[in-house]
Motif scaffolding. Structure first.
Motif, mmCIF file in Angstrom:
data_model
loop_
_atom_site.group_PDB
_atom_site.id
_atom_site.type_symbol
_atom_site.label_atom_id
_atom_site.label_comp_id
_atom_site.label_asym_id
_atom_site.label_seq_id
_atom_site.Cartn_x
_atom_site.Cartn_y
_atom_site.Cartn_z
ATOM 1 N N GLU A 1 0.827 -1.215 0.000
ATOM 2 C CA GLU A 1 0.000 0.000 0.000
ATOM 3 C C GLU A 1 0.857 1.259 0.000
ATOM 4 O O GLU A 1 0.583 2.211 -0.738
ATOM 5 N N GLN A 2 1.905 1.273 0.807
ATOM 6 C CA GLN A 2 2.776 2.448 0.879
ATOM 7 C C GLN A 2 3.490 2.686 -0.451
ATOM 8 O O GLN A 2 3.586 3.823 -0.916
ATOM 9 N N SER B 1 2.452 1.683 -3.379
ATOM 10 C CA SER B 1 1.429 2.044 -4.365
ATOM 11 C C SER B 1 1.000 3.498 -4.242
ATOM 12 O O SER B 1 0.529 4.092 -5.208
ATOM 13 N N ASN B 2 1.157 4.083 -3.064
ATOM 14 C CA ASN B 2 0.767 5.478 -2.857
ATOM 15 C C ASN B 2 1.819 6.461 -3.351
ATOM 16 O O ASN B 2 1.586 7.665 -3.332
ATOM 17 N N GLN B 3 2.964 5.969 -3.771
ATOM 18 C CA GLN B 3 4.046 6.822 -4.260
ATOM 19 C C GLN B 3 4.228 6.610 -5.763
ATOM 20 O O GLN B 3 3.741 5.632 -6.325
ATOM 21 N N THR B 4 4.960 7.515 -6.397
ATOM 22 C CA THR B 4 5.269 7.357 -7.822
ATOM 23 C C THR B 4 6.733 7.657 -8.132
ATOM 24 O O THR B 4 7.149 7.561 -9.277
#
Length: 87
Positions: free
Chosen positions: A13-14, A16-19
């Motif tokens: 989740e962590q 996936s929340n970044q790019t």
């Protein structure tokens, strides 16, 4: 499991929340090369795949063709080091 242990789901989740992350590779003459990259995430329940957004003409891609062993860093905010800025 200790109280500081993170589950796969939490880490996924962590990430996936970044790019943005840092990709490190090795050049054909043995020098290290690190660069910021944008990435996307795809995955099933127990699998995580990262896709680096790039072009075949970039140095990082040429390095990976030469030597496929790379390092990828994605720093997501956590509470172990409260003195580190999360922004």
């Amino acid at each position: 499991m200790s109280k500081n242990t993170k589950t796969f789901e939490y880490v996924k989740e962590q990430i996936s929340n970044q790019t943005f992350g840092i990709l490190s590779s090795v050049t054909s003459n043995g020098r290290s090369h690190s660069t910021g990259v944008l990435y996307g995430v795809s995955g099933l329940k127990d699998v995580l795949s990262l896709y680096i957004l790039t072009n075949r003409s970039y140095k990082k891609v040429k390095n990976i063709f030469f030597n496929p062993y790379v390092s990828f860093v994605n720093a997501f905010p956590h509470h172990f080091f409260r003195f580190v800025s999360s922004s």
